[in-house]
Design a protein around this motif. Structure first.
Motif, PDB file in Angstrom:
ATOM      1  N   PRO A 119       0.810  -1.226   0.000  1.00  0.00           N
ATOM      2  CA  PRO A 119       0.000   0.000   0.000  1.00  0.00           C
ATOM      3  C   PRO A 119       0.842   1.274   0.000  1.00  0.00           C
ATOM      4  O   PRO A 119       0.414   2.305  -0.534  1.00  0.00           O
ATOM      5  CB  PRO A 119      -0.822  -0.120   1.286  1.00  0.00           C
ATOM      6  N   VAL A 120       2.029   1.210   0.598  1.00  0.00           N
ATOM      7  CA  VAL A 120       2.909   2.380   0.595  1.00  0.00           C
ATOM      8  C   VAL A 120       3.411   2.649  -0.824  1.00  0.00           C
ATOM      9  O   VAL A 120       3.475   3.802  -1.275  1.00  0.00           O
ATOM     10  CB  VAL A 120       4.095   2.179   1.554  1.00  0.00           C
ATOM     11  N   ALA A 121       3.741   1.588  -1.550  1.00  0.00           N
ATOM     12  CA  ALA A 121       4.173   1.748  -2.940  1.00  0.00           C
ATOM     13  C   ALA A 121       3.080   2.416  -3.764  1.00  0.00           C
ATOM     14  O   ALA A 121       3.362   3.309  -4.578  1.00  0.00           O
ATOM     15  CB  ALA A 121       4.534   0.387  -3.534  1.00  0.00           C
ATOM     16  N   THR A 122       1.832   2.018  -3.557  1.00  0.00           N
ATOM     17  CA  THR A 122       0.744   2.646  -4.312  1.00  0.00           C
ATOM     18  C   THR A 122       0.578   4.111  -3.911  1.00  0.00           C
ATOM     19  O   THR A 122       0.295   4.963  -4.751  1.00  0.00           O
ATOM     20  CB  THR A 122      -0.595   1.913  -4.106  1.00  0.00           C
ATOM     21  N   ARG A 123       0.770   4.417  -2.635  1.00  0.00           N
ATOM     22  CA  ARG A 123       0.677   5.809  -2.187  1.00  0.00           C
ATOM     23  C   ARG A 123       1.740   6.679  -2.868  1.00  0.00           C
ATOM     24  O   ARG A 123       1.453   7.797  -3.303  1.00  0.00           O
ATOM     25  CB  ARG A 123       0.865   5.885  -0.668  1.00  0.00           C
ATOM     26  N   PHE A 124       2.957   6.182  -2.931  1.00  0.00           N
ATOM     27  CA  PHE A 124       4.031   6.963  -3.542  1.00  0.00           C
ATOM     28  C   PHE A 124       3.715   7.258  -5.008  1.00  0.00           C
ATOM     29  O   PHE A 124       4.018   8.353  -5.505  1.00  0.00           O
ATOM     30  CB  PHE A 124       5.356   6.211  -3.432  1.00  0.00           C
TER      31      PHE A 124
END
Length: 235
Positions: free
Chosen positions: A185-190
């Protein structure tokens, strides 16, 4: 539960135990990072699940808006067990499906994997609030709250160390692990908020979004009809 199972020739073996079909209660695929993590762990384990939507009530909405892991979503129900909290699900699946290697085989790498997974589970509050997961939008420019910068820098440090130590393309080598499910989910946020990160970290974000289970989840998220105006922000 019926106490029968099939032998290799397809015949029923009396007295053998057949696990019930697994059910995973999840929230919005567009906004719920915790649901995504639990679902990815089931995929890593090779466990087919029936997806059960969480009730659209105040508690579910709080999980999305406050980005809190304290509610009981996702919840995995399987073979008589009911497990919630994504790290509990990870450990449960690791016991149930040891051949799936949700954690690295090497003892030191396995400890490292547990550590970085626990870190994202318990921290990064400013990052969560400043950059909520939203798989339906992309921003070319987004003013990131200054308080989230240390969290972003820490994520970059974790990713860089793992990619350099284990060679990528996933955090612990060629195959995804629990750590990748936790940081997905952090990768998608970035990517959603065009966060400036190093080239290796950007490549990792793309590795995650091109990972087959992630691509499936993202496509399903984009097909979801409901929206939450509070998270459809424009700046």
């Amino acid at each position: 539960m019926v106490e029968t199972a099939s032998t290799p020739d397809g015949k029923v073996k009396a007295g053998a135990r057949v696990p019930e079909k697994a059910t995973l209660t999840i929230s919005s695929k567009t906004y719920s990072a915790w649901s995504l993590r639990g679902w990815l762990m089931c995929r890593l384990a090779g466990l087919e699940v029936i997806e059960k939507p969480a009730p659209n009530d105040a508690n579910n909405r709080a999980e999305l808006l406050l980005l809190s892991p304290s509610v009981l979503v996702p919840r995995l129900t399987y073979d008589g067990a009911s497990v919630w909290d994504v790290l509990a699900i990870a450990e449960f699946l690791n016991e149930e499906c040891p051949d799936a290697h949700l954690f690295p085989e090497d003892r030191i790498a396995r400890a490292h994997c547990r550590s970085v997974s626990g870190e994202i589970h318990s921290g990064f509050t400013n990052l969560r609030s400043a950059l909520p997961m939203n798989l339906k939008v992309r921003h070319d420019s987004f003013p990131v709250f200054s308080g989230a910068r240390p969290d972003i820098e820490r994520v970059e440090a974790v990713w860089t160390e793992c990619l350099e130590t284990y060679g990528g393309p996933f955090l612990f080598g060629e195959h995804p692990t629990v750590a990748d499910a936790m940081y997905a989910p952090v990768a998608t946020r970035f990517l959603t908020y065009a966060v400036a990160v190093s080239a290796p970290c950007l490549a990792y974000c793309k590795t995650i979004t091109e990972w087959a289970p992630m691509a499936e989840w993202i496509a399903a998220a984009k097909a979801e009809p409901e929206e939450m105006e509070e998270l459809e922000v424009e700046f």
